[in-house]
Write a protein that holds these residues in place. Structure first.
Motif, PDB file in Angstrom:
ATOM      1  N   PHE A  94       0.847  -1.259   0.068  1.00 58.76           N
ATOM      2  CA  PHE A  94       0.047   0.140  -0.067  1.00 58.76           C
ATOM      3  C   PHE A  94       0.717   1.368   0.023  1.00 58.76           C
ATOM      4  CE2 PHE A  94      -3.212  -3.060   1.734  1.00 58.76           C
ATOM      5  CZ  PHE A  94      -3.983  -3.004   0.520  1.00 58.76           C
ATOM      6  N   GLY A  95       1.955   1.199   0.457  1.00 61.67           N
ATOM      7  CA  GLY A  95       3.007   2.228   0.312  1.00 61.67           C
ATOM      8  C   GLY A  95       3.209   2.692  -1.073  1.00 61.67           C
ATOM      9  N   HIS A  96       3.243   1.636  -1.913  1.00 61.48           N
ATOM     10  CA  HIS A  96       3.565   1.862  -3.154  1.00 61.48           C
ATOM     11  C   HIS A  96       2.453   2.345  -3.942  1.00 61.48           C
ATOM     12  CE1 HIS A  96       3.589   0.700  -7.433  1.00 61.48           C
ATOM     13  NE2 HIS A  96       4.754   1.033  -7.500  1.00 61.48           N
ATOM     14  N   ALA A  97       1.211   1.891  -3.536  1.00 59.96           N
ATOM     15  CA  ALA A  97       0.130   2.577  -4.345  1.00 59.96           C
ATOM     16  C   ALA A  97      -0.451   3.810  -3.901  1.00 59.96           C
ATOM     17  CB  ALA A  97      -1.328   1.467  -3.797  1.00 59.96           C
ATOM     18  N   LEU A  98      -0.103   4.377  -2.682  1.00 59.48           N
ATOM     19  CA  LEU A  98      -0.420   5.524  -2.111  1.00 59.48           C
ATOM     20  C   LEU A  98       0.673   6.619  -2.181  1.00 59.48           C
ATOM     21  CD1 LEU A  98      -2.241   4.211   1.265  1.00 59.48           C
ATOM     22  CD2 LEU A  98      -3.370   5.068  -0.973  1.00 59.48           C
ATOM     23  N   ALA A  99       1.797   6.234  -2.202  1.00 59.69           N
ATOM     24  CA  ALA A  99       3.045   7.047  -2.352  1.00 59.69           C
ATOM     25  C   ALA A  99       3.477   7.216  -3.734  1.00 59.69           C
ATOM     26  CB  ALA A  99       4.072   6.741  -1.210  1.00 59.69           C
ATOM     27  N   LEU A 100       3.559   6.102  -4.545  1.00 62.17           N
ATOM     28  CA  LEU A 100       4.205   6.005  -5.914  1.00 62.17           C
ATOM     29  C   LEU A 100       3.196   6.001  -6.992  1.00 62.17           C
ATOM     30  CD1 LEU A 100       7.116   3.631  -4.867  1.00 62.17           C
ATOM     31  CD2 LEU A 100       7.054   6.256  -4.822  1.00 62.17           C
ATOM     32  N   THR A 101       2.116   6.192  -6.926  1.00 63.90           N
ATOM     33  CA  THR A 101       1.005   6.365  -7.838  1.00 63.90           C
ATOM     34  C   THR A 101       0.274   7.685  -7.912  1.00 63.90           C
ATOM     35  OG1 THR A 101      -0.606   5.149  -6.852  1.00 63.90           O
ATOM     36  CG2 THR A 101       0.843   3.657  -7.931  1.00 63.90           C
ATOM     37  N   ASP A 102      -0.601   7.903  -8.636  1.00 65.73           N
ATOM     38  CA  ASP A 102      -1.485   9.240  -8.664  1.00 65.73           C
ATOM     39  C   ASP A 102      -2.720   8.658  -7.814  1.00 65.73           C
ATOM     40  OD1 ASP A 102      -2.251   7.566 -10.845  1.00 65.73           O
ATOM     41  OD2 ASP A 102      -2.441   9.593 -11.890  1.00 65.73           O
ATOM     42  N   LEU A 103      -2.876   7.736  -7.081  1.00 72.54           N
ATOM     43  CA  LEU A 103      -4.251   7.126  -6.683  1.00 72.54           C
ATOM     44  C   LEU A 103      -4.775   8.344  -5.902  1.00 72.54           C
ATOM     45  CD1 LEU A 103      -6.190   4.800  -6.214  1.00 72.54           C
ATOM     46  CD2 LEU A 103      -4.690   4.618  -4.317  1.00 72.54           C
ATOM     47  N   ILE A 104      -4.372   8.949  -5.027  1.00 72.29           N
ATOM     48  CA  ILE A 104      -4.783   9.889  -3.940  1.00 72.29           C
ATOM     49  C   ILE A 104      -5.377  11.171  -4.898  1.00 72.29           C
ATOM     50  CG2 ILE A 104      -4.497  11.533  -2.028  1.00 72.29           C
ATOM     51  CD1 ILE A 104      -4.630   8.470  -1.349  1.00 72.29           C
ATOM     52  N   ALA A 105      -4.360  11.608  -5.945  1.00 73.85           N
ATOM     53  CA  ALA A 105      -4.792  12.686  -6.778  1.00 73.85           C
ATOM     54  C   ALA A 105      -6.122  12.215  -7.667  1.00 73.85           C
ATOM     55  CB  ALA A 105      -3.891  13.039  -7.658  1.00 73.85           C
ATOM     56  N   VAL A 106      -6.372  11.029  -8.081  1.00 64.94           N
ATOM     57  CA  VAL A 106      -7.325  10.768  -8.837  1.00 64.94           C
ATOM     58  C   VAL A 106      -8.584  10.442  -8.048  1.00 64.94           C
ATOM     59  CG1 VAL A 106      -8.199   8.907 -10.557  1.00 64.94           C
ATOM     60  CG2 VAL A 106      -6.105   9.735 -10.721  1.00 64.94           C
ATOM     61  N   LYS A 107      -8.649   9.688  -6.903  1.00 65.06           N
ATOM     62  CA  LYS A 107      -9.743   9.303  -6.237  1.00 65.06           C
ATOM     63  C   LYS A 107      -9.930   9.872  -4.956  1.00 65.06           C
ATOM     64  CE  LYS A 107     -10.250   4.830  -8.584  1.00 65.06           C
ATOM     65  NZ  LYS A 107     -11.410   4.135  -8.596  1.00 65.06           N
ATOM     66  N   GLY A 108      -8.848  10.671  -4.740  1.00 63.19           N
ATOM     67  CA  GLY A 108      -9.229  11.482  -3.430  1.00 63.19           C
ATOM     68  C   GLY A 108      -8.487  10.695  -2.201  1.00 63.19           C
ATOM     69  N   TRP A 109      -8.515  11.185  -0.754  1.00 61.26           N
ATOM     70  CA  TRP A 109      -7.961  10.355   0.116  1.00 61.26           C
ATOM     71  C   TRP A 109      -8.894   9.437   0.805  1.00 61.26           C
ATOM     72  CZ3 TRP A 109      -3.200  10.554   2.088  1.00 61.26           C
ATOM     73  CH2 TRP A 109      -2.469  11.644   1.647  1.00 61.26           C
ATOM     74  N   SER A 110     -10.154   9.518   0.269  1.00 51.48           N
ATOM     75  CA  SER A 110     -11.081   8.153   0.362  1.00 51.48           C
ATOM     76  C   SER A 110     -10.501   6.968   0.264  1.00 51.48           C
ATOM     77  CB  SER A 110     -12.470   8.648   0.094  1.00 51.48           C
ATOM     78  OG  SER A 110     -12.341   8.525  -1.157  1.00 51.48           O
ATOM     79  N   ALA A 111      -9.697   7.000  -0.819  1.00 52.65           N
ATOM     80  CA  ALA A 111      -9.006   5.740  -1.475  1.00 52.65           C
ATOM     81  C   ALA A 111      -8.044   5.335  -0.352  1.00 52.65           C
ATOM     82  CB  ALA A 111      -8.398   5.903  -2.826  1.00 52.65           C
ATOM     83  N   ALA A 112      -7.563   5.841   0.475  1.00 55.60           N
ATOM     84  CA  ALA A 112      -6.767   5.444   1.404  1.00 55.60           C
ATOM     85  C   ALA A 112      -7.452   4.614   2.601  1.00 55.60           C
ATOM     86  CB  ALA A 112      -5.732   6.514   1.973  1.00 55.60           C
ATOM     87  N   ALA A 113      -8.855   4.746   2.624  1.00 56.78           N
ATOM     88  CA  ALA A 113      -9.170   4.419   3.936  1.00 56.78           C
ATOM     89  C   ALA A 113      -9.199   2.896   4.116  1.00 56.78           C
ATOM     90  CB  ALA A 113     -10.940   4.846   3.752  1.00 56.78           C
ATOM     91  N   PHE A 114      -9.564   2.167   3.192  1.00 55.18           N
ATOM     92  CA  PHE A 114      -9.637   0.645   3.349  1.00 55.18           C
ATOM     93  C   PHE A 114      -7.929   0.242   3.535  1.00 55.18           C
ATOM     94  CE2 PHE A 114     -10.303  -3.827   1.830  1.00 55.18           C
ATOM     95  CZ  PHE A 114     -10.867  -4.329   2.886  1.00 55.18           C
ATOM     96  N   PRO A 115      -7.052   0.787   2.543  1.00 50.74           N
ATOM     97  CA  PRO A 115      -5.747   0.004   2.872  1.00 50.74           C
ATOM     98  C   PRO A 115      -5.458   0.507   4.324  1.00 50.74           C
ATOM     99  CG  PRO A 115      -6.037   1.311   0.770  1.00 50.74           C
ATOM    100  CD  PRO A 115      -7.239   1.584   1.270  1.00 50.74           C
TER     101      PRO A 115
END
Length: 139
Positions: A94-115
């Protein structure tokens, strides 16, 4: 030293939780990404471009967690080491998904809740097994 009367129900819940992780891995690994792209093109792109080594880390995370839960149910101290390995793998995944991709920029911080919840569960499993080892409840 005896474990609490809640030990077996907790161990079973942890095993079921980890088996859900294995099921999620299998579903995501074998998914038809073309179909997914029709409803969620961003997630389809993320899945198809995920590096092979990260799929391996994902497999280690769910595999070690499931083995840890089974080992915990068998009252073996090795559960703590397996849960530790799972926790490290979950953090990398999840460090990779959250820190090294544009996931947060595209889906917002709510995308970090389940991880974040998954990381918390991995930490709880590890802490629980370590506490049982320290009490001498696991051999």
């Amino acid at each position: 030293m005896k474990a609490s009367p809640f030990f077996v129900p907790i161990a079973i819940v942890l095993l079921l939780w980890n088996l859900m992780g294995v099921a999620a891995f299998i579903m995501q690994f074998t998914m038809d990404y073309a179909e997914l792209a029709k409803t969620d093109p961003y997630t389809a792109r993320m899945m198809t471009t995920m590096p092979g080594w990260l799929w391996g880390v994902y497999a280690v995370a769910v595999g070690a967690g499931t083995l840890g839960a089974g080992t915990l149910l068998a009252r073996r101290a090795a559960a703590a080491a397996l849960f530790a390995l799972s926790l490290v793998a979950v953090i990398i995944q999840f460090g990779h998904a959250l820190a090294l991709t544009d996931l947060i920029a595209v889906k917002g911080w709510s995308a970090a809740a389940f991880p974040a919840f998954i990381v918390l569960m991995a930490a709880i499993q590890y802490g629980y097994a370590r506490a049982l080892v320290a009490k001498g409840a696991l051999r």
